[in-house]
Design an enzyme around this catalytic site. Structure first.
Site, PDB file in Angstrom:
ATOM      1  CG  ASP A  36      -2.156   0.866   1.014  1.00  0.00           C
ATOM      2  OD1 ASP A  36      -3.233   0.301   0.751  1.00  0.00           O
ATOM      3  OD2 ASP A  36      -2.043   2.109   1.095  1.00  0.00           O
ATOM      4  CG  ASN A  84      -7.914  -4.271  -3.898  1.00  0.00           C
ATOM      5  OD1 ASN A  84      -9.093  -4.379  -4.226  1.00  0.00           O
ATOM      6  ND2 ASN A  84      -7.509  -3.466  -2.915  1.00  0.00           N
ATOM      7  CE1 TYR A 150     -12.519   3.405 -10.371  1.00  0.00           C
ATOM      8  CE2 TYR A 150     -14.694   2.717 -11.115  1.00  0.00           C
ATOM      9  CZ  TYR A 150     -13.608   2.565 -10.269  1.00  0.00           C
ATOM     10  OH  TYR A 150     -13.624   1.554  -9.334  1.00  0.00           O
ATOM     11  CE  LYS A 154     -11.123   0.099 -11.320  1.00  0.00           C
ATOM     12  NZ  LYS A 154     -10.062  -0.656 -10.614  1.00  0.00           N
ATOM     13  CB  THR A 185     -14.277   1.001   0.167  1.00  0.00           C
ATOM     14  OG1 THR A 185     -14.252   1.632  -1.123  1.00  0.00           O
ATOM     15  CG2 THR A 185     -14.951  -0.367   0.064  1.00  0.00           C
TER      16      THR A 185
END
Length: 256
Positions: A36, A84, A150, A154, A185
């Site tokens: 991360d 991820n 976005y 994706k 999230t």
């Protein structure tokens, strides 16, 4: 899911879907590398699950090879890779194009998946096979008009996974994507009030889907994840080919 003795790497692993997946993999017996940009958060979670923490920006070309090497060295092998990490654009990308923001979302959402898979394949081959899951989005299956950039990134991940999977399946390497709808999230934290009573996924819902894909996914499947529905592979419709033509050949492009 029994991953006893397996090594795993999760990018964007310190929060949200990534953190839920880290805990799920560790609970199944895997040793997990938590990668991360927020290295302090990664260290905290790695300490919780008995894994290792890896800091840095996964959009940098050298970062994913370094992460893969560190995880393989620490665990004696690498078996599961969850690509991820992801960001939103913060712009429509249609009329208000900020070039730096565009480069950023492409770097994290697309480049890191490409760099990550390319780096992971040799390690997974050394382990005798393994699994790679990329976190795409429902925006990789249907357009999200308010966020064209976005949606573009994706869709790229979904296409990359579907094309890469058949190439690697013969090596015992299974490549899949999960495509969650809106999830509660940190990625949507600033926009959270706009959702009102709209049903949102939890990070655990997506971790459930990831566990299912690890257990019984088939190469190249892209699983949709929606609140109140059982996760399942998305059924892509075939594109009609030329009338009367045989199946097109597998082509490897070269500029030589």
């Amino acid at each position: 899911m029994d991953l006893t003795g397996k090594g795993a790497l999760v990018t964007g692993g310190a929060s949200g879907i990534g953190a839920a997946a880290v805990r799920r993999l560790a609970a199944a017996g895997a040793r997990v590398a938590v990668a991360d940009r927020d290295e302090a958060a990664a260290q905290e979670l790695a300490g919780e699950v008995g894994g290792i923490a890896l800091g840095g920006d996964v959009a940098e070309p050298e970062r994913m090879p370094a992460h893969v090497a560190a995880a393989e060295h620490a665990f004696g092998g690498l078996d599961v890779v969850l690509l991820n990490a992801g960001v939103t654009a913060g712009q429509s990308g249609v009329e208000d194009l900020d070039v730096a923001g565009y480069r950023r979302i492409v770097g994290v959402n697309v480049d890191h998946v490409v760099f990550g898979l390319a780096a992971a394949v040799p390690a997974l081959r050394r382990a005798g096979g393994g699994q790679v899951i990329a976190t795409a989005s429902l925006a990789g299956l249907v357009p999200m008009p308010g966020d064209a950039l976005y949606t573009m990134t994706k869709h790229a991940v979904v296409g990359y996974v579907r094309a890469a999977a058949p190439v690697l399946a013969a090596d015992g390497i299974r490549v899949n994507a999960v495509c969650p709808g809106f999830a509660d999230t940190p990625l949507i934290a600033r926009a959270r009030p706009q959702f009102g009573d709209f049903p949102l996924l939890t990070a655990e819902d997506v971790a459930d889907a990831i566990e299912t894909v690890l257990d019984r996914g088939e190469p190249g499947e892209c699983w949709f994840v929606q609140p109140g529905r059982e996760a399942a592979p998305y059924g892509f419709r075939g594109v009609p080919g030329p009338a009367g033509a045989p199946r097109p050949p597998d082509v490897t492009w070269s500029d030589h």
